[in-house]
Design a protein around this motif. Structure first.
Motif, mmCIF file in Angstrom:
data_model
loop_
_atom_site.group_PDB
_atom_site.id
_atom_site.type_symbol
_atom_site.label_atom_id
_atom_site.label_comp_id
_atom_site.label_asym_id
_atom_site.label_seq_id
_atom_site.Cartn_x
_atom_site.Cartn_y
_atom_site.Cartn_z
ATOM 1 N N PHE A 13 45.861 55.647 34.849
ATOM 2 C CA PHE A 13 46.330 54.935 33.660
ATOM 3 C C PHE A 13 45.689 53.556 33.602
ATOM 4 C CE2 PHE A 13 48.944 52.233 31.111
ATOM 5 C CZ PHE A 13 49.257 53.038 30.039
ATOM 6 N N ALA A 14 45.178 53.211 32.419
ATOM 7 C CA ALA A 14 44.547 51.898 32.246
ATOM 8 C C ALA A 14 44.710 51.435 30.805
ATOM 9 C CB ALA A 14 43.071 51.976 32.600
ATOM 10 N N THR A 15 44.730 50.133 30.625
ATOM 11 C CA THR A 15 44.726 49.540 29.289
ATOM 12 C C THR A 15 43.511 48.628 29.171
ATOM 13 O OG1 THR A 15 46.102 47.654 29.989
ATOM 14 C CG2 THR A 15 47.257 49.574 29.087
ATOM 15 N N ALA A 16 42.921 48.614 27.990
ATOM 16 C CA ALA A 16 41.817 47.692 27.709
ATOM 17 C C ALA A 16 42.430 46.402 27.192
ATOM 18 C CB ALA A 16 40.876 48.296 26.674
ATOM 19 N N GLU A 17 42.038 45.292 27.771
ATOM 20 C CA GLU A 17 42.624 43.996 27.435
ATOM 21 C C GLU A 17 41.533 43.016 27.011
ATOM 22 O OE1 GLU A 17 45.870 43.578 27.421
ATOM 23 O OE2 GLU A 17 46.477 45.388 28.505
ATOM 24 N N HIS A 18 41.787 42.264 25.937
ATOM 25 C CA HIS A 18 40.871 41.218 25.489
ATOM 26 C C HIS A 18 41.280 39.898 26.125
ATOM 27 C CE1 HIS A 18 38.679 43.553 22.536
ATOM 28 N NE2 HIS A 18 39.834 44.138 22.266
ATOM 29 N N ASP A 23 43.933 31.853 27.057
ATOM 30 C CA ASP A 23 44.189 32.197 28.452
ATOM 31 C C ASP A 23 43.461 31.291 29.444
ATOM 32 O OD1 ASP A 23 45.754 34.389 27.658
ATOM 33 O OD2 ASP A 23 44.037 35.755 27.664
ATOM 34 N N LEU A 24 42.613 30.386 28.948
ATOM 35 C CA LEU A 24 41.835 29.518 29.839
ATOM 36 C C LEU A 24 42.703 28.441 30.475
ATOM 37 C CD1 LEU A 24 38.593 28.962 27.737
ATOM 38 C CD2 LEU A 24 38.929 30.507 29.682
ATOM 39 N N ASP A 25 42.337 28.073 31.692
ATOM 40 C CA ASP A 25 43.002 26.945 32.349
ATOM 41 C C ASP A 25 42.062 25.741 32.353
ATOM 42 O OD1 ASP A 25 41.152 27.344 34.395
ATOM 43 O OD2 ASP A 25 42.609 28.146 35.806
ATOM 44 N N ALA A 26 42.461 24.686 32.985
ATOM 45 C CA ALA A 26 41.686 23.443 32.988
ATOM 46 C C ALA A 26 40.335 23.595 33.676
ATOM 47 C CB ALA A 26 42.489 22.329 33.661
ATOM 48 N N ASN A 27 40.171 24.624 34.492
ATOM 49 C CA ASN A 27 38.906 24.861 35.184
ATOM 50 C C ASN A 27 37.952 25.741 34.387
ATOM 51 O OD1 ASN A 27 39.587 23.373 37.542
ATOM 52 N ND2 ASN A 27 40.920 25.063 38.154
ATOM 53 N N GLY A 28 38.377 26.191 33.214
ATOM 54 C CA GLY A 28 37.512 26.989 32.358
ATOM 55 C C GLY A 28 37.494 28.472 32.663
ATOM 56 N N HIS A 29 38.406 28.936 33.519
ATOM 57 C CA HIS A 29 38.490 30.384 33.746
ATOM 58 C C HIS A 29 39.869 30.878 33.355
ATOM 59 C CE1 HIS A 29 40.449 29.410 37.579
ATOM 60 N NE2 HIS A 29 39.368 28.734 37.944
ATOM 61 N N PRO A 76 34.419 34.493 26.759
ATOM 62 C CA PRO A 76 35.038 35.678 26.166
ATOM 63 C C PRO A 76 34.793 36.884 27.059
ATOM 64 C CG PRO A 76 32.925 35.286 25.106
ATOM 65 C CD PRO A 76 33.124 34.184 26.123
ATOM 66 N N GLY A 77 35.550 37.930 26.815
ATOM 67 C CA GLY A 77 35.355 39.149 27.581
ATOM 68 C C GLY A 77 36.524 40.091 27.457
ATOM 69 N N THR A 78 36.435 41.152 28.204
ATOM 70 C CA THR A 78 37.507 42.138 28.256
ATOM 71 C C THR A 78 37.806 42.437 29.715
ATOM 72 O OG1 THR A 78 35.955 43.980 28.141
ATOM 73 C CG2 THR A 78 36.895 43.220 26.048
ATOM 74 N N PHE A 100 40.419 44.692 36.498
ATOM 75 C CA PHE A 100 38.975 44.808 36.666
ATOM 76 C C PHE A 100 38.253 44.126 35.511
ATOM 77 C CE2 PHE A 100 41.170 48.217 38.744
ATOM 78 C CZ PHE A 100 40.564 48.278 39.993
ATOM 79 N N ASP A 101 37.179 43.401 35.824
ATOM 80 C CA ASP A 101 36.408 42.723 34.780
ATOM 81 C C ASP A 101 35.447 43.697 34.105
ATOM 82 O OD1 ASP A 101 34.172 42.942 36.490
ATOM 83 O OD2 ASP A 101 34.220 40.838 37.078
ATOM 84 N N GLU A 102 34.650 43.186 33.173
ATOM 85 C CA GLU A 102 33.737 44.034 32.394
ATOM 86 C C GLU A 102 32.709 44.757 33.261
ATOM 87 O OE1 GLU A 102 33.320 42.115 28.021
ATOM 88 O OE2 GLU A 102 32.458 40.925 29.646
ATOM 89 N N GLN A 103 32.392 44.188 34.397
ATOM 90 C CA GLN A 103 31.418 44.811 35.295
ATOM 91 C C GLN A 103 32.071 45.788 36.279
ATOM 92 O OE1 GLN A 103 31.395 41.243 34.848
ATOM 93 N NE2 GLN A 103 29.997 41.712 33.170
ATOM 94 N N GLY A 104 33.393 45.924 36.198
ATOM 95 C CA GLY A 104 34.110 46.827 37.094
ATOM 96 C C GLY A 104 34.536 46.208 38.404
#
Length: 147
Positions: A13-18, A23-29, A76-78, A100-104
């Motif tokens: 089971f997985a969901t795709a998330e944008h 969602d960014l914090d002060a460090n830019g991630h 940006p990303g998923t 998991f990030d876009e690269q898996g």
């Protein structure tokens, strides 16, 4: 059975998330709190899928969250948020998660202890035998999904 929650192949089971700018914090991630929200989306959707498979209705509440942050994510990303049962007990079950990030790459893993709840008393209660049996079967299955 022990599961490596960072292994994408254990999740049926997985969901795709944008990932959002908000969602960014002060460090830019992506903020750690956003990781938890993404994983919560997967957990709630997964638990609904289990109930829809024909189980009698049951309620659970979060009793504990244990998270390990493994890598950063950026906007940006998923992302892909995954969930599966990994243990079932008399009054609780444990849902394992992977993010998991876009690269898996695995960016976080989480174990959520979900406590069975009586809707009238709002107290912990044992799962009905039928529910517990199915939860145990899902926890023992290769990908944690109803058949």
């Amino acid at each position: 059975m022990a599961f490596d929650l960072s292994d994408r192949s254990i999740y049926g089971f997985a969901t795709a998330e944008h990932l959002r700018f908000a969602d960014l914090d002060a460090n830019g991630h992506i903020n750690n709190g956003a990781f938890l929200q993404l994983l919560e989306n997967a957990r709630v959707s997964y638990m609904r899928e289990i109930v829809r498979s024909g189980l009698p209705r049951f309620r659970v509440v979060v009793g504990r969250l244990e998270v390990d942050f493994k890598r950063q994510m950026f906007y940006p990303g998923t992302a892909t948020a995954c969930a599966r049962l990994i243990e079932a007990h008399e009054r609780k079950c444990i849902v394992g998660h992977g993010l998991f990030d876009e690269q898996g790459n695995c960016t976080a893993v989480l174990k959520a202890v979900m406590v069975s709840l009586n809707e009238q008393t709002h107290r912990s209660t044992p799962f009905e035998p039928t529910v517990r049996t199915v939860l145990e079967q899902l926890a023992a299955s290769p990908q944690g999904m109803p058949t």
